[in-house]
Write a protein that holds these residues in place. Structure first.
Motif, mmCIF file in Angstrom:
data_model
loop_
_atom_site.group_PDB
_atom_site.id
_atom_site.type_symbol
_atom_site.label_atom_id
_atom_site.label_comp_id
_atom_site.label_asym_id
_atom_site.label_seq_id
_atom_site.Cartn_x
_atom_site.Cartn_y
_atom_site.Cartn_z
ATOM 1 N N CYS A 3 -71.413 0.060 -50.046
ATOM 2 C CA CYS A 3 -71.752 -1.123 -50.853
ATOM 3 C C CYS A 3 -70.924 -2.325 -50.389
ATOM 4 O O CYS A 3 -71.246 -3.472 -50.689
ATOM 5 N N LEU A 4 -69.859 -2.050 -49.610
ATOM 6 C CA LEU A 4 -69.032 -3.132 -49.045
ATOM 7 C C LEU A 4 -69.632 -3.711 -47.766
ATOM 8 O O LEU A 4 -69.115 -4.698 -47.236
ATOM 9 N N ALA A 5 -70.675 -3.079 -47.269
ATOM 10 C CA ALA A 5 -71.305 -3.550 -46.037
ATOM 11 C C ALA A 5 -72.228 -4.729 -46.348
ATOM 12 O O ALA A 5 -73.444 -4.670 -46.176
ATOM 13 N N LYS A 6 -71.603 -5.800 -46.837
ATOM 14 C CA LYS A 6 -72.319 -7.016 -47.246
ATOM 15 C C LYS A 6 -71.386 -8.196 -47.059
ATOM 16 O O LYS A 6 -70.179 -8.047 -47.263
ATOM 17 N N GLY A 7 -71.938 -9.346 -46.739
ATOM 18 C CA GLY A 7 -71.126 -10.543 -46.559
ATOM 19 C C GLY A 7 -70.281 -10.843 -47.784
ATOM 20 O O GLY A 7 -70.785 -10.788 -48.907
ATOM 21 N N GLY A 8 -69.013 -11.104 -47.547
ATOM 22 C CA GLY A 8 -68.117 -11.500 -48.628
ATOM 23 C C GLY A 8 -67.123 -10.442 -49.062
ATOM 24 O O GLY A 8 -66.162 -10.755 -49.765
ATOM 25 N N SER A 9 -67.338 -9.201 -48.648
ATOM 26 C CA SER A 9 -66.406 -8.159 -49.096
ATOM 27 C C SER A 9 -65.020 -8.342 -48.463
ATOM 28 O O SER A 9 -64.002 -8.111 -49.116
ATOM 29 N N GLY A 10 -64.998 -8.773 -47.211
ATOM 30 C CA GLY A 10 -63.710 -9.008 -46.554
ATOM 31 C C GLY A 10 -62.980 -10.200 -47.172
ATOM 32 O O GLY A 10 -61.750 -10.194 -47.283
ATOM 33 N N ASP A 11 -63.727 -11.207 -47.565
ATOM 34 C CA ASP A 11 -63.107 -12.375 -48.209
ATOM 35 C C ASP A 11 -62.393 -11.968 -49.499
ATOM 36 O O ASP A 11 -61.301 -12.444 -49.806
ATOM 37 N N THR A 12 -63.040 -11.081 -50.246
ATOM 38 C CA THR A 12 -62.436 -10.583 -51.487
ATOM 39 C C THR A 12 -61.118 -9.869 -51.190
ATOM 40 O O THR A 12 -60.113 -10.083 -51.879
ATOM 41 N N LEU A 13 -61.130 -9.044 -50.156
ATOM 42 C CA LEU A 13 -59.905 -8.327 -49.764
ATOM 43 C C LEU A 13 -58.788 -9.308 -49.420
ATOM 44 O O LEU A 13 -57.628 -9.124 -49.815
ATOM 45 N N THR A 14 -59.129 -10.355 -48.700
ATOM 46 C CA THR A 14 -58.115 -11.347 -48.311
ATOM 47 C C THR A 14 -57.424 -11.939 -49.538
ATOM 48 O O THR A 14 -56.198 -12.073 -49.578
ATOM 49 N N GLY A 15 -58.202 -12.260 -50.560
ATOM 50 C CA GLY A 15 -57.611 -12.807 -51.784
ATOM 51 C C GLY A 15 -56.721 -11.794 -52.481
ATOM 52 O O GLY A 15 -55.624 -12.128 -52.951
ATOM 53 N N MET A 16 -57.181 -10.549 -52.536
ATOM 54 C CA MET A 16 -56.377 -9.505 -53.175
ATOM 55 C C MET A 16 -55.049 -9.324 -52.435
ATOM 56 O O MET A 16 -53.981 -9.210 -53.054
ATOM 57 N N LEU A 17 -55.123 -9.346 -51.115
ATOM 58 C CA LEU A 17 -53.886 -9.180 -50.329
ATOM 59 C C LEU A 17 -52.955 -10.376 -50.514
ATOM 60 O O LEU A 17 -51.731 -10.211 -50.580
ATOM 61 N N LEU A 18 -53.524 -11.571 -50.629
ATOM 62 C CA LEU A 18 -52.679 -12.755 -50.866
ATOM 63 C C LEU A 18 -51.896 -12.583 -52.169
ATOM 64 O O LEU A 18 -50.692 -12.866 -52.226
ATOM 65 N N ALA A 19 -52.574 -12.094 -53.192
ATOM 66 C CA ALA A 19 -51.884 -11.887 -54.473
ATOM 67 C C ALA A 19 -50.760 -10.864 -54.324
ATOM 68 O O ALA A 19 -49.663 -11.045 -54.870
ATOM 69 N N LEU A 20 -51.011 -9.807 -53.597
ATOM 70 C CA LEU A 20 -49.986 -8.768 -53.440
ATOM 71 C C LEU A 20 -48.815 -9.271 -52.589
ATOM 72 O O LEU A 20 -47.662 -8.908 -52.832
ATOM 73 N N LEU A 21 -49.092 -10.136 -51.619
ATOM 74 C CA LEU A 21 -47.999 -10.727 -50.836
ATOM 75 C C LEU A 21 -47.114 -11.602 -51.725
ATOM 76 O O LEU A 21 -45.915 -11.737 -51.494
ATOM 77 N N CYS A 22 -47.733 -12.204 -52.745
ATOM 78 C CA CYS A 22 -46.966 -13.061 -53.672
ATOM 79 C C CYS A 22 -46.176 -12.246 -54.694
ATOM 80 O O CYS A 22 -45.135 -12.696 -55.166
ATOM 81 N N THR A 23 -46.683 -11.080 -55.067
ATOM 82 C CA THR A 23 -46.113 -10.385 -56.228
ATOM 83 C C THR A 23 -45.280 -9.153 -55.880
ATOM 84 O O THR A 23 -44.529 -8.680 -56.724
ATOM 85 N N GLU A 24 -45.427 -8.627 -54.685
ATOM 86 C CA GLU A 24 -44.732 -7.384 -54.343
ATOM 87 C C GLU A 24 -43.607 -7.664 -53.345
ATOM 88 O O GLU A 24 -43.724 -8.573 -52.520
ATOM 89 N N THR A 25 -42.562 -6.858 -53.415
ATOM 90 C CA THR A 25 -41.475 -7.055 -52.454
ATOM 91 C C THR A 25 -41.622 -6.141 -51.238
ATOM 92 O O THR A 25 -41.268 -6.522 -50.123
ATOM 93 N N ASP A 26 -42.158 -4.937 -51.441
ATOM 94 C CA ASP A 26 -42.375 -4.052 -50.293
ATOM 95 C C ASP A 26 -43.756 -4.347 -49.689
ATOM 96 O O ASP A 26 -44.788 -3.948 -50.219
ATOM 97 N N ILE A 27 -43.752 -5.085 -48.601
ATOM 98 C CA ILE A 27 -45.003 -5.593 -48.044
ATOM 99 C C ILE A 27 -45.846 -4.473 -47.433
ATOM 100 O O ILE A 27 -47.081 -4.504 -47.492
#
Ligand code: APR
Ligand code: MG
Length: 279
Positions: free
Chosen positions: A211-235
């Motif tokens: 179901c991820l084989a559709k345009g936009g799924s990678g963009d969503t991941l990028t945002g999620m990873l940005l949040a985790l880079l901001c909130t977590e210390t163990d990268i």
């Protein structure tokens, strides 16, 4: 790569490494992320990445994009603020204050500006994520803070000059070599996403489905990873957790409907319950 340095990332790993949110936290505790994404022809990329970031616990999100894109997405993402023409400003060496991590690339198709903006971000003492339009063949100079790249096989081919066939038949080896040689975290996407660390270790993700084989799924991941880079210390675990959770949302959704009918903007709708079940 040595087998002992690699493992499957499982739900216990997520449950034990995702950090707790303090009762005494405030938006400043979770950091401000800068997202340089979206163009007039691809406004949705900024929205999907923005939803990913906002729903993964970021404190504040600033989206650097055009006035046009902002006016399209802001009704569906009222929590974000905007830095108009942030890509152009960043390319000229400007940056907003107080950014804890930055991601650049979704929906960007202006290679020259992107190159200049990356040069500007590279000098800042913050974790950086490069995706989509920010993934090119280039020589990287060493930097202190972590760099995460999230290529799909086609982008990894563009970055390395290797064919997609060669990449797909040596995913772990090639991702690991790139990670070690360039001292970055390589997230080589696709079924069983490979996450290679600069120290030669790595993990393989088992969540996610077509179901991820559709345009936009990678963009969503990028945002999620940005949040985790901001909130977590163990990268290292932060990146693995982002990939795991993104796939776990997809797995949750296909329990209830056929993969064909899934819209990518639904992914983060189930993220809250997915995290609750895991932790
Ligand atoms: N099983 C599991 N995961 C999958 C599957 C599958 N069958 N298919 C796709 N995925 C996951 C990948 O692992 C990755 O996390 O979906 C995501 C797809 O990411 P991208 O290929 O980056 O998709 P997209 O969001 O459409 O990219 C948007 O940026 O990468 C460029 O060329 C791309 O212009 C496009 C834009
Ligand atoms: Mg993509």
């Amino acid at each position: 790569p040595h087998a002992s340095k690699w493992k499957l990332w499982d739900r216990t790993d997520v449950a034990t490494t995702l950090s707790d949110r303090s009762t005494f936290s405030h938006k400043g505790s979770f950091g401000t992320g800068l997202l340089l994404a979206g163009s007039d022809e691809m406004p949705g990329s900024a929205l999907l990445a923005g939803l990913g970031a906002m729903r993964t616990g970021i404190g504040k999100l600033v989206i650097g994009t055009s006035n046009f894109v902002a006016s399209i997405i802001s009704t569906r993402l009222p929590e974000a603020t905007y830095w108009f023409d942030g890509l152009q400003k960043c390319a000229k060496g400007q940056l907003i204050q107080g950014v804890r991590a930055a991601a650049i690339g979704p929906g960007l198709n202006a290679p020259y500006l992107v190159e200049e903006a990356i040069n500007c971000l590279w000098e800042r003492d913050i974790p950086l994520l490069l995706d989509a339009g920010a993934l090119m063949e280039r020589n990287y100079t060493p930097r202190e803070k972590p760099v995460v790249i999230t290529p799909h096989p086609g982008e990894f081919s563009r970055m390395t000059g290797k064919s997609i066939e060669e990449i797909q038949s040596n995913r772990i080896q090639l991702a690991s070599e790139y990670a070690i040689n360039n001292q970055m975290i390589v997230v080589l996407k696709g079924t069983y996403t490979v996450i290679a660390y600069p120290d030669g270790t790595g993990v393989i993700n088992t969540t996610g489905n077509h179901c991820l084989a559709k345009g936009g799924s990678g963009d969503t991941l990028t945002g999620m990873l940005l949040a985790l880079l901001c909130t977590e210390t163990d990268i290292k675990s932060a990146v693995a957790n982002g990939v795991y959770l993104h796939g776990a949302c997809a797995d949750e959704i296909v329990k209830r409907k056929d993969a064909r009918a899934v819209s990518i903007s639904e992914l983060t709708d189930v993220l809250g319950s997915v995290i609750q079940k895991l932790t």
